[in-house]
Design a protein around this motif. Structure first.
Motif, PDB file in Angstrom:
ATOM      1  N   ASP A   1       9.518 115.346 186.530  1.00  0.00           N
ATOM      2  CA  ASP A   1       9.438 116.524 187.407  1.00  0.00           C
ATOM      3  C   ASP A   1      10.365 117.638 186.924  1.00  0.00           C
ATOM      4  OD1 ASP A   1       7.636 115.285 188.990  1.00  0.00           O
ATOM      5  OD2 ASP A   1       9.038 114.770 190.607  1.00  0.00           O
TER       6      ASP A   1
ATOM      7  N   GLU B   1       8.905 121.243 186.707  1.00  0.00           N
ATOM      8  CA  GLU B   1       9.394 122.282 187.625  1.00  0.00           C
ATOM      9  C   GLU B   1      10.009 123.453 186.860  1.00  0.00           C
ATOM     10  OE1 GLU B   1      11.954 120.358 190.457  1.00  0.00           O
ATOM     11  OE2 GLU B   1      10.323 119.101 191.235  1.00  0.00           O
TER      12      GLU B   1
ATOM     13  N   THR C   1       2.531 117.227 180.633  1.00  0.00           N
ATOM     14  CA  THR C   1       3.172 118.096 181.625  1.00  0.00           C
ATOM     15  C   THR C   1       2.539 119.492 181.605  1.00  0.00           C
ATOM     16  OG1 THR C   1       5.261 116.896 181.432  1.00  0.00           O
ATOM     17  CG2 THR C   1       5.381 119.141 182.274  1.00  0.00           C
TER      18      THR C   1
END
Lengths: 183, 196
Positions: B114, B118, B150
């Motif tokens: 993440d 992010e 990703t």
């Protein structure tokens, strides 16, 4: 053994910081030429700025690029430049750039001939494995020329250029040593 | 205003890079031969001392100040106690509205977490809503599968595959270029505006 810097139509000579700077300043005033050359906004440099640019390249300690002036064999006339930049020795790759500033020599095989010499130099003298270049989608003449040397289209960066209010693509092409040798 | 910061996400925040303070962490990452550096890095892979790392970061920040077309960010835990990676807009082509980005994370796994997703999502928001650019590009070696996944989850599309362009781990790998256009990103993220 023959001098590999000489081919059928052109020969390549090391750039001359003084002589080439004046020619570059003239070619830079040709907007169509400048817009084929670079994605940066077209702008102008004076002769001494151009001299300093070439000198800086030639004085660099690391051999990570080289530029040649293209001379025609018949009239010994300088018509443009060709070179390698961003040589990566551990990857054995380099980027390639070319410009034919003299419009009378567009579309007649002079650039293709110069690109042949450059690829031969890169693969057989420098031991490189692969050459990269990119070209604007509106430069179809150049794309055809690169394909003649053996470069293949490897993809398209969509809408990367914005000129005259329109968007154009950036085309990536690559040449592997094996493809060039078996051409 | 829904959100007052361009630089905060659930599990990370983006901050300025500090050459002095960030050098030890970055230098430590490079001691692992599997470390994947910036794709735009032209030097051969090698471990770096803290001194070399500090110099590299100083050079990057100096260029950023002078040229005004590269912006660098440290990716940190929300309390800013740990540096997880560094990301950057490495070339903002103001005239064409085209931006190139790059990213390193502390190790291979982190590219799939993440934290990386992010950080990249914050950059997308920055590129399309703060500086109003038309497209965002990134290139990466084909062995960085975690990063590719990703990026694809964030809407990046494959545009170029430069065959065998990179040498690493004893063999040659393709270099993959991905890109996303402003209109593609906006379709996906229409509700994510700061002002409503």
């Amino acid at each position: 053994m023959k001098n590999i810097y000489i081919s059928e139509k052109v020969r390549l000579i090391a750039r001359d910081p003084k002589k080439d700077a004046a020619r570059m300043a003239i070619w830079q005033r040709d907007t169509e030429f400048a817009r084929l050359q670079d994605s940066d906004p077209v702008r102008l440099w004076n002769v001494s700025q151009n001299t300093a640019w070439i000198e800086k390249q030639q004085k660099s300690d690391a051999f990570d690029g080289i530029e040649f002036t293209i001379y025609t064999l018949d009239k010994d006339k300088p018509i443009g430049f060709v070179g390698l930049d961003g040589i990566s020795w551990h990857d054995r790759t380099s980027w390639v750039g070319i410009g034919i500033g003299e419009r009378d020599y567009w579309g007649k095989g002079y650039g293709t001939d110069a690109m042949q010499i450059l690829a031969h130099y890169a693969f057989e003298e420098l031991g490189l494995y692969r050459l990269n270049l990119n070209v604007f989608s509106y430069n179809t003449r150049a794309i055809r020329s690169y394909e003649k040397v053996g470069y293949k289209v490897e993809g398209t960066v969509r809408e990367a250029l914005h000129r005259d209010g329109k968007r154009y693509d950036l085309i990536f092409m690559g040449l592997l040593r094996e493809d060039f040798r078996h051409k | 205003m829904k959100n007052t910061s361009l630089f905060n996400a659930a599990s990370i925040c983006l901050t300025a890079v500090d050459a002095e303070k960030d050098a030890p962490a970055f230098a430590a990452w490079t001691q692992d031969s599997r470390f994947i550096s910036f794709a735009g890095e032209s030097k051969a892979p090698h471990p770096r001392s803290e001194m070399q790392t500090k110099e590299m970061l100083e050079e990057i920040l100096k260029e950023s100040d002078e040229k005004r077309n590269t912006f660098w960010f440290g990716i940190r835990t929300p309390d800013e106690s740990e540096l997880l990676g560094i990301t950057a807009l490495t070339w903002i082509d103001w005239a064409n509205g085209a931006v190139q980005m790059d990213i390193v994370m502390k190790d291979i796994e982190e590219f799939g977490k993440d934290s990386a997703a992010e950080a990249i999502a914050l950059l997308q928001n920055y590129v399309f809503h703060e500086i109003q650019m038309h497209r965002l590009s990134i290139s990466l070696p084909a062995y960085n599968k975690n990063l590719q996944k990703t990026l694809e989850n964030l809407g990046f599309k494959k545009e170029v595959r430069r065959r065998e362009a990179v040498y690493r781990f004893g063999k040659r790998w393709d270099s993959i270029h991905l890109g996303i256009l402003a209109r593609e990103w906006k379709e996906k993220n229409d509700s994510r505006t700061l002002y409503s």
